[in-house]
Design a protein around this motif. Sequence first.
Motif, PDB file in Angstrom:
ATOM      1  N   GLU A  20     -51.661   4.256  47.508  1.00  0.00           N
ATOM      2  CA  GLU A  20     -52.541   3.219  46.974  1.00  0.00           C
ATOM      3  C   GLU A  20     -53.512   3.815  45.959  1.00  0.00           C
ATOM      4  OE1 GLU A  20     -56.076   2.614  50.059  1.00  0.00           O
ATOM      5  OE2 GLU A  20     -54.101   2.274  50.966  1.00  0.00           O
ATOM      6  N   HIS A  21     -53.597   5.121  45.917  1.00  0.00           N
ATOM      7  CA  HIS A  21     -54.428   5.821  44.936  1.00  0.00           C
ATOM      8  C   HIS A  21     -53.499   6.418  43.886  1.00  0.00           C
ATOM      9  CE1 HIS A  21     -57.575   5.402  47.885  1.00  0.00           C
ATOM     10  NE2 HIS A  21     -56.797   5.986  48.775  1.00  0.00           N
ATOM     11  N   SER A  22     -53.749   6.132  42.636  1.00  0.00           N
ATOM     12  CA  SER A  22     -52.852   6.628  41.595  1.00  0.00           C
ATOM     13  C   SER A  22     -53.379   7.921  40.996  1.00  0.00           C
ATOM     14  CB  SER A  22     -52.659   5.577  40.501  1.00  0.00           C
ATOM     15  OG  SER A  22     -53.893   5.336  39.857  1.00  0.00           O
ATOM     16  N   LEU A  23     -52.460   8.771  40.588  1.00  0.00           N
ATOM     17  CA  LEU A  23     -52.782  10.005  39.896  1.00  0.00           C
ATOM     18  C   LEU A  23     -52.333   9.833  38.453  1.00  0.00           C
ATOM     19  CD1 LEU A  23     -51.413  12.505  42.552  1.00  0.00           C
ATOM     20  CD2 LEU A  23     -53.802  12.125  41.986  1.00  0.00           C
ATOM     21  N   GLU A  24     -53.242   9.848  37.549  1.00  0.00           N
ATOM     22  CA  GLU A  24     -52.896   9.615  36.159  1.00  0.00           C
ATOM     23  C   GLU A  24     -51.957  10.710  35.660  1.00  0.00           C
ATOM     24  OE1 GLU A  24     -55.359   8.936  32.121  1.00  0.00           O
ATOM     25  OE2 GLU A  24     -56.168   8.054  33.956  1.00  0.00           O
ATOM     26  N   GLY A  25     -50.702  10.354  35.445  1.00  0.00           N
ATOM     27  CA  GLY A  25     -49.698  11.292  34.955  1.00  0.00           C
ATOM     28  C   GLY A  25     -49.125  12.207  36.009  1.00  0.00           C
ATOM     29  N   GLY A  26     -49.684  12.215  37.207  1.00  0.00           N
ATOM     30  CA  GLY A  26     -49.191  13.081  38.272  1.00  0.00           C
ATOM     31  C   GLY A  26     -48.472  12.285  39.341  1.00  0.00           C
ATOM     32  N   LYS A  27     -48.148  12.953  40.429  1.00  0.00           N
ATOM     33  CA  LYS A  27     -47.490  12.264  41.535  1.00  0.00           C
ATOM     34  C   LYS A  27     -47.658  13.056  42.822  1.00  0.00           C
ATOM     35  CE  LYS A  27     -42.885  14.318  40.989  1.00  0.00           C
ATOM     36  NZ  LYS A  27     -41.462  14.067  40.854  1.00  0.00           N
ATOM     37  N   LEU A  28     -47.456  12.375  43.923  1.00  0.00           N
ATOM     38  CA  LEU A  28     -47.379  12.984  45.245  1.00  0.00           C
ATOM     39  C   LEU A  28     -45.912  13.027  45.642  1.00  0.00           C
ATOM     40  CD1 LEU A  28     -50.211  10.996  47.062  1.00  0.00           C
ATOM     41  CD2 LEU A  28     -50.368  13.296  46.110  1.00  0.00           C
ATOM     42  N   ALA A  29     -45.503  14.100  46.316  1.00  0.00           N
ATOM     43  CA  ALA A  29     -44.106  14.207  46.722  1.00  0.00           C
ATOM     44  C   ALA A  29     -43.999  15.040  47.996  1.00  0.00           C
ATOM     45  CB  ALA A  29     -43.272  14.849  45.617  1.00  0.00           C
ATOM     46  N   THR A  30     -42.874  14.883  48.670  1.00  0.00           N
ATOM     47  CA  THR A  30     -42.508  15.761  49.779  1.00  0.00           C
ATOM     48  C   THR A  30     -41.130  16.318  49.490  1.00  0.00           C
ATOM     49  OG1 THR A  30     -41.568  13.935  51.056  1.00  0.00           O
ATOM     50  CG2 THR A  30     -43.866  14.508  51.504  1.00  0.00           C
ATOM     51  N   ALA A  31     -40.861  17.478  50.026  1.00  0.00           N
ATOM     52  CA  ALA A  31     -39.542  18.084  49.862  1.00  0.00           C
ATOM     53  C   ALA A  31     -39.093  18.678  51.183  1.00  0.00           C
ATOM     54  CB  ALA A  31     -39.568  19.167  48.789  1.00  0.00           C
ATOM     55  N   GLN A  32     -37.821  18.446  51.508  1.00  0.00           N
ATOM     56  CA  GLN A  32     -37.180  19.086  52.650  1.00  0.00           C
ATOM     57  C   GLN A  32     -36.254  20.139  52.066  1.00  0.00           C
ATOM     58  OE1 GLN A  32     -36.233  17.167  56.078  1.00  0.00           O
ATOM     59  NE2 GLN A  32     -38.052  15.923  55.977  1.00  0.00           N
ATOM     60  N   VAL A  33     -36.421  21.383  52.511  1.00  0.00           N
ATOM     61  CA  VAL A  33     -35.767  22.518  51.884  1.00  0.00           C
ATOM     62  C   VAL A  33     -35.054  23.355  52.947  1.00  0.00           C
ATOM     63  CG1 VAL A  33     -36.151  24.548  50.412  1.00  0.00           C
ATOM     64  CG2 VAL A  33     -37.647  22.543  50.186  1.00  0.00           C
ATOM     65  N   LYS A  34     -33.885  23.892  52.558  1.00  0.00           N
ATOM     66  CA  LYS A  34     -33.160  24.851  53.406  1.00  0.00           C
ATOM     67  C   LYS A  34     -32.997  26.138  52.606  1.00  0.00           C
ATOM     68  CE  LYS A  34     -30.759  21.381  56.082  1.00  0.00           C
ATOM     69  NZ  LYS A  34     -29.477  20.823  56.515  1.00  0.00           N
ATOM     70  N   GLN A  35     -33.108  27.278  53.308  1.00  0.00           N
ATOM     71  CA  GLN A  35     -33.042  28.578  52.644  1.00  0.00           C
ATOM     72  C   GLN A  35     -32.270  29.572  53.496  1.00  0.00           C
ATOM     73  OE1 GLN A  35     -37.353  28.337  50.469  1.00  0.00           O
ATOM     74  NE2 GLN A  35     -37.350  29.384  52.399  1.00  0.00           N
ATOM     75  N   LEU A  36     -31.684  30.567  52.828  1.00  0.00           N
ATOM     76  CA  LEU A  36     -31.031  31.691  53.493  1.00  0.00           C
ATOM     77  C   LEU A  36     -31.773  32.970  53.122  1.00  0.00           C
ATOM     78  CD1 LEU A  36     -27.224  30.943  53.006  1.00  0.00           C
ATOM     79  CD2 LEU A  36     -28.588  30.693  55.097  1.00  0.00           C
ATOM     80  N   GLU A  46     -35.624  26.059  57.614  1.00  0.00           N
ATOM     81  CA  GLU A  46     -35.856  24.685  57.165  1.00  0.00           C
ATOM     82  C   GLU A  46     -37.355  24.546  57.006  1.00  0.00           C
ATOM     83  OE1 GLU A  46     -34.143  21.793  59.769  1.00  0.00           O
ATOM     84  OE2 GLU A  46     -32.134  22.618  59.551  1.00  0.00           O
ATOM     85  N   LEU A  47     -37.768  23.893  55.924  1.00  0.00           N
ATOM     86  CA  LEU A  47     -39.193  23.705  55.719  1.00  0.00           C
ATOM     87  C   LEU A  47     -39.469  22.396  55.029  1.00  0.00           C
ATOM     88  CD1 LEU A  47     -40.506  24.812  52.551  1.00  0.00           C
ATOM     89  CD2 LEU A  47     -38.906  26.503  53.345  1.00  0.00           C
ATOM     90  N   GLN A  48     -40.689  21.969  55.151  1.00  0.00           N
ATOM     91  CA  GLN A  48     -41.126  20.748  54.489  1.00  0.00           C
ATOM     92  C   GLN A  48     -42.388  21.064  53.719  1.00  0.00           C
ATOM     93  OE1 GLN A  48     -40.923  17.107  56.634  1.00  0.00           O
ATOM     94  NE2 GLN A  48     -42.421  16.119  55.339  1.00  0.00           N
ATOM     95  N   TYR A  49     -42.377  20.671  52.441  1.00  0.00           N
ATOM     96  CA  TYR A  49     -43.541  20.821  51.577  1.00  0.00           C
ATOM     97  C   TYR A  49     -44.148  19.456  51.285  1.00  0.00           C
ATOM     98  CZ  TYR A  49     -42.198  25.604  50.149  1.00  0.00           C
ATOM     99  OH  TYR A  49     -41.892  26.930  50.120  1.00  0.00           O
ATOM    100  N   CYS A  50     -45.467  19.398  51.216  1.00  0.00           N
ATOM    101  CA  CYS A  50     -46.206  18.274  50.647  1.00  0.00           C
ATOM    102  C   CYS A  50     -46.758  18.785  49.331  1.00  0.00           C
ATOM    103  CB  CYS A  50     -47.354  17.849  51.559  1.00  0.00           C
ATOM    104  SG  CYS A  50     -46.800  17.145  53.105  1.00  0.00           S
ATOM    105  N   MET A  51     -46.513  18.031  48.241  1.00  0.00           N
ATOM    106  CA  MET A  51     -46.851  18.518  46.909  1.00  0.00           C
ATOM    107  C   MET A  51     -47.675  17.503  46.136  1.00  0.00           C
ATOM    108  SD  MET A  51     -43.105  20.082  46.086  1.00  0.00           S
ATOM    109  CE  MET A  51     -42.337  18.556  46.547  1.00  0.00           C
ATOM    110  N   VAL A  52     -48.545  18.029  45.292  1.00  0.00           N
ATOM    111  CA  VAL A  52     -49.313  17.222  44.355  1.00  0.00           C
ATOM    112  C   VAL A  52     -49.015  17.781  42.971  1.00  0.00           C
ATOM    113  CG1 VAL A  52     -51.592  16.496  43.583  1.00  0.00           C
ATOM    114  CG2 VAL A  52     -51.149  16.816  46.023  1.00  0.00           C
ATOM    115  N   TYR A  53     -48.401  16.941  42.125  1.00  0.00           N
ATOM    116  CA  TYR A  53     -48.086  17.339  40.749  1.00  0.00           C
ATOM    117  C   TYR A  53     -49.170  16.852  39.809  1.00  0.00           C
ATOM    118  CZ  TYR A  53     -43.207  18.464  41.925  1.00  0.00           C
ATOM    119  OH  TYR A  53     -42.069  19.018  42.438  1.00  0.00           O
ATOM    120  N   ASP A  54     -49.458  17.650  38.771  1.00  0.00           N
ATOM    121  CA  ASP A  54     -50.363  17.185  37.728  1.00  0.00           C
ATOM    122  C   ASP A  54     -49.539  16.618  36.563  1.00  0.00           C
ATOM    123  OD1 ASP A  54     -49.493  19.344  36.109  1.00  0.00           O
ATOM    124  OD2 ASP A  54     -51.291  20.520  36.498  1.00  0.00           O
TER     125      ASP A  54
END
Length: 129
Positions: A20-36, A46-54
């Motif tokens: 409900e809060h906007s980021l001018e030109g940015g975004k909020l995101a989550t990612a589910q990631v697998k790694q070796l 396995e990991l989960q990131y919460c991200m804030v992009y500008d």
Amino acid sequence: MKWQGEFQITDWQEQTRESEHSLEGGKLATAQVKQLYKGDVIGSSELQYCMVYDDKGNAYFSGSEVLKAQLNGQEAILVLSHQGKFSQGVASSEFEVVASEPSHAIEGARGHFTSAENGTALYCIEKNN
């Protein structure tokens, strides 16, 4: 003690989050990631990131990673807590081993990674005795 090596991202599923809060030109995101992992720590995670992009595509992220690994010849499950950033095409993170099973001397160790090419990153974990 010091553990070093490389990990390879094998899967990255990212979703933009509505807010409900906007980021001018940015975004909020989550990612589910697998790694070796390879090197001193061998395993998969396995990991989960919460991200804030500008608005330039840079991001700050936090996340939790569960790593099933061979460490010093023993099976272990490690939980890592990350704080990192993505800037100018390079991801980096500082992290701490916040839990392990079985209880292991690596708990409380701190580390970092820096991304390289083709979804790989170099990691280093250190524990002062």
